[in-house]
Scaffold this active site. Structure first.
Site, PDB file in Angstrom:
ATOM      1  N   ASP A 126       7.055  11.011  -5.879  1.00 21.32           N
ATOM      2  CA  ASP A 126       5.702  10.444  -5.829  1.00 21.32           C
ATOM      3  C   ASP A 126       4.854  11.300  -4.899  1.00 21.32           C
ATOM      4  OD1 ASP A 126       6.173   8.312  -7.580  1.00 21.32           O
ATOM      5  OD2 ASP A 126       6.839   6.993  -5.964  1.00 21.32           O
ATOM      6  N   ASP A 144       3.582   7.530 -13.567  1.00 14.06           N
ATOM      7  CA  ASP A 144       3.179   6.151 -13.272  1.00 14.06           C
ATOM      8  C   ASP A 144       1.768   5.878 -13.786  1.00 14.06           C
ATOM      9  OD1 ASP A 144       5.601   5.852 -11.881  1.00 14.06           O
ATOM     10  OD2 ASP A 144       4.677   6.390  -9.965  1.00 14.06           O
TER      11      ASP A 144
END
EC number: 3.4.23.36
Length: 166
Positions: A126, A144
């Site tokens: 991330d 995402d």
């Protein structure tokens, strides 16, 4: 005369899988760039509300189950593979419904992008960090984002379909 449903052409999956592959490509290239540029935990402020960071997520969305003993890697990988199979079935069956199929293609690309991370790195990479002062939204990635956009479009498509049937 009885109505019959015709099967979609055998290539009906191609455009939707193409969208998924583009999502996977951008997702993986962005993660490679971040891994080459940042040390774990490092952050670079781009604006007063947005940073690039490098964090590892061993759990699911918002770090759910990230502190579990390791079983979650395989559980979320299996979930991603299962979702892939269901989505491919739905795309094959409903490929003529454009918005529905685009939605599923985005979700598929995002799911596979994160599955690749789990298989290659053991966790999801991330790096997008939005914040307001000291409050930070959980870091996320392009996969995402594709999943979220796909889910929003899926809800919109369903609401539109329900309203149209009234």
């Amino acid at each position: 005369m009885a109505k019959t449903l015709s099967k979609p052409a055998s290539g009906a999956l191609a455009p939707w899988l193409g969208i998924s592959l583009i999502v996977i490509l951008f997702d993986q290239l962005s993660k490679i760039a971040i891994l080459k540029t940042f040390a774990y935990g490092a952050q670079h402020a781009l604006t007063s509300f947005f940073n690039l960071v490098l964090v590892y997520n061993r759990g699911a969305a918002f770090g759910f189950l990230s502190t579990a003993s390791g079983w979650q890697r395989w559980a979320f990988t299996a979930l991603g593979v299962g979702a892939t199979l269901v989505i491919c079935f739905l795309l094959k069956r409903h490929g003529h419904q454009r918005l529905f199929s685009v939605s599923l293609a985005l979700i598929l690309g995002g799911a596979l992008g994160n599955v690749i991370d789990r298989l290659v790195y053991g966790h999801v990479i991330d790096f997008l960090d939005f914040h307001l002062g000291a409050w930070h939204f959980p870091a996320f990635n392009l996969a995402d984002s594709a999943i979220t956009i796909g889910a929003v479009l899926l809800i919109y498509d369903e609401l539109r379909r329900v309203r149209g049937s009234r």
